[in-house]
Motif scaffolding. Sequence first.
Motif, PDB file in Angstrom:
ATOM      1  N   ALA A   1      15.832 -27.686  42.824  1.00  0.00           N
ATOM      2  CA  ALA A   1      15.837 -28.279  41.315  1.00  0.00           C
ATOM      3  C   ALA A   1      16.776 -27.662  40.245  1.00  0.00           C
ATOM      4  O   ALA A   1      16.372 -26.320  40.546  1.00  0.00           O
ATOM      5  CB  ALA A   1      14.371 -28.653  41.122  1.00  0.00           C
TER       6      ALA A   1
ATOM      7  N   LYS B   1      13.548 -28.863  36.651  1.00  0.00           N
ATOM      8  CA  LYS B   1      12.160 -28.692  37.343  1.00  0.00           C
ATOM      9  C   LYS B   1      10.953 -29.433  37.133  1.00  0.00           C
ATOM     10  O   LYS B   1      10.895 -29.977  35.943  1.00  0.00           O
ATOM     11  CB  LYS B   1      11.539 -27.138  37.457  1.00  0.00           C
ATOM     12  CG  LYS B   1      12.297 -25.775  37.345  1.00  0.00           C
ATOM     13  CD  LYS B   1      12.731 -25.885  38.752  1.00  0.00           C
ATOM     14  CE  LYS B   1      13.565 -24.456  39.033  1.00  0.00           C
ATOM     15  NZ  LYS B   1      14.301 -24.420  40.388  1.00  0.00           N
TER      16      LYS B   1
ATOM     17  N   LYS C   1       1.282 -32.615  36.866  1.00  0.00           N
ATOM     18  CA  LYS C   1       1.255 -33.993  37.263  1.00  0.00           C
ATOM     19  C   LYS C   1       0.442 -34.642  36.224  1.00  0.00           C
ATOM     20  O   LYS C   1      -0.428 -34.246  35.589  1.00  0.00           O
ATOM     21  CB  LYS C   1       0.385 -34.071  38.577  1.00  0.00           C
ATOM     22  CG  LYS C   1       0.963 -33.412  39.846  1.00  0.00           C
ATOM     23  CD  LYS C   1       0.167 -33.546  41.080  1.00  0.00           C
ATOM     24  CE  LYS C   1       0.805 -32.897  42.239  1.00  0.00           C
ATOM     25  NZ  LYS C   1       0.987 -31.480  42.178  1.00  0.00           N
TER      26      LYS C   1
ATOM     27  N   ILE D   1       0.474 -38.352  42.791  1.00  0.00           N
ATOM     28  CA  ILE D   1       1.538 -37.432  42.381  1.00  0.00           C
ATOM     29  C   ILE D   1       2.513 -38.061  41.481  1.00  0.00           C
ATOM     30  O   ILE D   1       3.611 -38.131  41.970  1.00  0.00           O
ATOM     31  CB  ILE D   1       2.017 -36.806  43.691  1.00  0.00           C
ATOM     32  CG1 ILE D   1       1.112 -36.160  44.625  1.00  0.00           C
ATOM     33  CG2 ILE D   1       3.068 -35.625  43.322  1.00  0.00           C
ATOM     34  CD1 ILE D   1       1.235 -35.442  45.672  1.00  0.00           C
TER      35      ILE D   1
ATOM     36  N   ARG E   1      -3.035 -35.695  51.842  1.00  0.00           N
ATOM     37  CA  ARG E   1      -1.540 -36.068  51.618  1.00  0.00           C
ATOM     38  C   ARG E   1      -0.971 -36.460  52.740  1.00  0.00           C
ATOM     39  O   ARG E   1      -0.168 -37.344  52.864  1.00  0.00           O
ATOM     40  CB  ARG E   1      -0.983 -34.920  51.108  1.00  0.00           C
ATOM     41  CG  ARG E   1      -1.280 -34.490  49.555  1.00  0.00           C
ATOM     42  CD  ARG E   1      -0.378 -33.023  49.099  1.00  0.00           C
ATOM     43  NE  ARG E   1      -0.778 -33.040  47.715  1.00  0.00           N
ATOM     44  CZ  ARG E   1       0.173 -32.321  47.272  1.00  0.00           C
ATOM     45  NH1 ARG E   1       1.135 -31.807  47.628  1.00  0.00           N
ATOM     46  NH2 ARG E   1      -0.144 -32.074  45.821  1.00  0.00           N
TER      47      ARG E   1
ATOM     48  N   SER F   1       4.320 -34.688  48.878  1.00  0.00           N
ATOM     49  CA  SER F   1       4.562 -33.572  47.882  1.00  0.00           C
ATOM     50  C   SER F   1       5.584 -34.104  47.061  1.00  0.00           C
ATOM     51  O   SER F   1       6.480 -34.864  47.347  1.00  0.00           O
ATOM     52  CB  SER F   1       5.061 -32.453  48.716  1.00  0.00           C
ATOM     53  OG  SER F   1       5.424 -31.404  47.942  1.00  0.00           O
ATOM     54  N   GLY F   2       5.388 -33.873  45.689  1.00  0.00           N
ATOM     55  CA  GLY F   2       6.235 -34.531  44.628  1.00  0.00           C
ATOM     56  C   GLY F   2       7.652 -34.286  44.977  1.00  0.00           C
ATOM     57  O   GLY F   2       8.567 -35.168  45.180  1.00  0.00           O
TER      58      GLY F   2
ATOM     59  N   ARG G   1      13.001 -36.145  46.345  1.00  0.00           N
ATOM     60  CA  ARG G   1      14.232 -36.226  46.175  1.00  0.00           C
ATOM     61  C   ARG G   1      14.926 -35.797  47.395  1.00  0.00           C
ATOM     62  O   ARG G   1      16.031 -35.878  47.576  1.00  0.00           O
ATOM     63  CB  ARG G   1      14.332 -34.836  44.973  1.00  0.00           C
ATOM     64  CG  ARG G   1      13.689 -35.243  43.785  1.00  0.00           C
ATOM     65  CD  ARG G   1      14.064 -33.921  42.754  1.00  0.00           C
ATOM     66  NE  ARG G   1      13.643 -32.558  43.223  1.00  0.00           N
ATOM     67  CZ  ARG G   1      12.872 -31.996  42.919  1.00  0.00           C
ATOM     68  NH1 ARG G   1      11.997 -32.050  41.643  1.00  0.00           N
ATOM     69  NH2 ARG G   1      12.690 -30.679  43.339  1.00  0.00           N
TER      70      ARG G   1
ATOM     71  N   SER H   1       2.269 -23.973  44.128  1.00  0.00           N
ATOM     72  CA  SER H   1       2.670 -24.992  43.397  1.00  0.00           C
ATOM     73  C   SER H   1       1.559 -26.091  42.741  1.00  0.00           C
ATOM     74  O   SER H   1       1.671 -26.162  41.783  1.00  0.00           O
ATOM     75  CB  SER H   1       4.171 -25.549  43.587  1.00  0.00           C
ATOM     76  OG  SER H   1       4.221 -25.858  44.818  1.00  0.00           O
ATOM     77  N   THR H   2       1.277 -26.381  43.940  1.00  0.00           N
ATOM     78  CA  THR H   2       0.097 -27.640  43.482  1.00  0.00           C
ATOM     79  C   THR H   2      -1.170 -26.984  42.444  1.00  0.00           C
ATOM     80  O   THR H   2      -1.239 -27.690  41.478  1.00  0.00           O
ATOM     81  CB  THR H   2      -0.718 -27.860  44.871  1.00  0.00           C
ATOM     82  OG1 THR H   2       0.507 -28.484  45.748  1.00  0.00           O
ATOM     83  CG2 THR H   2      -1.664 -29.231  44.419  1.00  0.00           C
TER      84      THR H   2
ATOM     85  N   MET I   1       0.596 -25.592  39.066  1.00  0.00           N
ATOM     86  CA  MET I   1       1.029 -26.803  37.987  1.00  0.00           C
ATOM     87  C   MET I   1      -0.353 -27.301  37.339  1.00  0.00           C
ATOM     88  O   MET I   1      -0.224 -27.647  36.190  1.00  0.00           O
ATOM     89  CB  MET I   1       2.129 -27.743  38.592  1.00  0.00           C
ATOM     90  CG  MET I   1       1.392 -28.652  39.621  1.00  0.00           C
ATOM     91  SD  MET I   1       2.856 -29.830  39.934  1.00  0.00           S
ATOM     92  CE  MET I   1       3.954 -28.836  41.045  1.00  0.00           C
TER      93      MET I   1
ATOM     94  N   PHE J   1      10.667 -23.052  32.513  1.00  0.00           N
ATOM     95  CA  PHE J   1      10.150 -23.301  33.640  1.00  0.00           C
ATOM     96  C   PHE J   1       8.864 -22.064  33.721  1.00  0.00           C
ATOM     97  O   PHE J   1       7.719 -21.918  33.750  1.00  0.00           O
ATOM     98  CB  PHE J   1      10.393 -23.762  34.989  1.00  0.00           C
ATOM     99  CG  PHE J   1       9.312 -23.713  36.220  1.00  0.00           C
ATOM    100  CD1 PHE J   1       8.133 -23.932  36.380  1.00  0.00           C
ATOM    101  CD2 PHE J   1       9.909 -22.885  37.293  1.00  0.00           C
ATOM    102  CE1 PHE J   1       7.346 -23.516  37.395  1.00  0.00           C
ATOM    103  CE2 PHE J   1       9.553 -22.618  38.509  1.00  0.00           C
ATOM    104  CZ  PHE J   1       7.804 -23.037  38.526  1.00  0.00           C
TER     105      PHE J   1
HETATM  106  C1  DP6 Z   1       8.745 -25.168  41.358  1.00  0.00           C
HETATM  107  O1  DP6 Z   1       6.557 -30.457  45.224  1.00  0.00           O
HETATM  108  O2  DP6 Z   1       5.675 -28.258  45.960  1.00  0.00           O
HETATM  109  O3  DP6 Z   1       9.621 -26.338  43.213  1.00  0.00           O
HETATM  110  O4  DP6 Z   1       3.949 -32.037  44.436  1.00  0.00           O
HETATM  111  O5  DP6 Z   1       1.992 -30.495  44.345  1.00  0.00           O
HETATM  112  O6  DP6 Z   1       3.208 -30.726  46.463  1.00  0.00           O
HETATM  113  P1  DP6 Z   1       3.153 -30.674  44.913  1.00  0.00           P
HETATM  114  O7  DP6 Z   1       4.394 -29.961  44.561  1.00  0.00           O
HETATM  115  P2  DP6 Z   1       5.788 -29.337  44.893  1.00  0.00           P
HETATM  116  O8  DP6 Z   1       6.488 -28.538  43.475  1.00  0.00           O
HETATM  117  C2  DP6 Z   1       7.618 -28.068  43.242  1.00  0.00           C
HETATM  118  C3  DP6 Z   1       7.807 -27.184  42.257  1.00  0.00           C
HETATM  119  C4  DP6 Z   1       9.018 -26.487  41.978  1.00  0.00           C
HETATM  120  C5  DP6 Z   1       9.865 -27.186  41.202  1.00  0.00           C
HETATM  121  C6  DP6 Z   1      10.705 -28.503  41.776  1.00  0.00           C
HETATM  122  O9  DP6 Z   1      11.237 -28.348  43.014  1.00  0.00           O
HETATM  123  O10 DP6 Z   1      10.981 -29.415  40.982  1.00  0.00           O
END
Ligand code: DP6
Length: 399
Positions: free
Chosen positions: A21, A24, A28, A34, A80, A158-159, A163, A213-214, A217, A265
């Motif tokens: 990204a 970023k 959530k 998600i 998930r 996973s969020g 992408r 990251s889960t 965040m 971030f």
């Molecule tokens: C810092 O997609 O790993 O890479 O949705 O909880 O599985 P979950 O989290 P994830 O978070 C990625 C966060 C990051 C920024 C990004 O890739 O946008």
Amino acid sequence: MPDDSSHKPTMVTCTAPVNIAVIKYWGKRDKDLILPVNSSLSVTLHQDQLKTTTTVAYCRDFEEDRIWLNGKEEDINQPRLQSCLREIRRLARKRRSNKDSTSDMSALSYKVHICSSNNFPTAAGLASSAAGYACLVYTLARLFGVEGELSCVARQGSGSACRSMYGGFVQWKMGEKDDGKDSLAEQVETETHWPELRVLVLVVSAERKPVGSTSGMQTSVETSKLLKYRADSVVPGRMDEMISAIKRKDFAAFAELTMKDSNQFHATCLDTYPPIFYLNDVSRRVINLVHRYNSHYGETRVAYTFDAGPNAVIYTLQDHASEFVQVVRHFFPAETNGGQFLKGLPVASTTVSDELKNAIGMEPLPKGISYIINTKAGPGPRIEEDSDLHLLGSDGLPK
Ligand code: DP6
């Protein structure tokens, strides 16, 4: 859907890319579906360097759903994973009942075996969940004949995985709806749009595994006012500026937005209580190095970005990649143990002038960076046609 009456497993193998990204995703608004607190944007990396391969098989004789990741059997009951399996089976049922009411849906009640592996070391600490879930969802969809918008399903694994469902430059629109139907990924430009763009993954030798990251965040959403400000007042404008910079292929604008967004971030991580530290001493040295390099040339030639760990990802243009690799090599002399320091795309050989070294003026730090992977933007998930490359054997178990 192939013939499913046989006792032999029916299987499909696909590959999916990693994405990094430049705006970023962090936080959530709905943990189960998600749904993010802000939109985000990434570059899909080329699968020649970084990819996940997944084989999914179904068979009337399989007794339970099972999954193997990088050679090790894992718990299939993770919520998930279950969301992705449930969603694809639901879409497949819907599609088949719409299309042809007499069609055989028995394969949908069969159990599946899933086997997945990465072409890069897990120890490298590169976010593999995005490629992993994108690959799982894409492969399941191919196996069960589901077509159409799938980023909504990958998002529930996973969020950031939503992408990885597209190649090139991809935005994840946060959406507004409570059911998440409008929270999906969209391609902004294809992988051929900006062929000069290069991505250098600087794999930093880390001593500890950082906060995931889960959970990270979630603590940020609960405690950081800066995150709320970022999501409400900064990201919307930044998304527009980033899309415009990409469309114009304006590297300086792209690079500055990328660095500022990474910094913000990590600032929200520091504003989280208790604070989360992803950057380490090597990461901060890379940040300084990039700024000194750019200021020496009086233009923005390289940009850094960092995810939930100390690895630096550098965006640059082909013309500057070889010199910057040599600069990194000089300031972080490697202990490569016989392995290559530069993996992936080759670069032309160049030397770094003393003038540049003096302008950067840092003490070299031996062994700070284990190796570099040089890559570029690449395509989205694809099916693997060569059946020799299935990860499961005809007995339905990992080969
Ligand atoms: C810092 O997609 O790993 O890479 O949705 O909880 O599985 P979950 O989290 P994830 O978070 C990625 C966060 C990051 C920024 C990004 O890739 O946008």
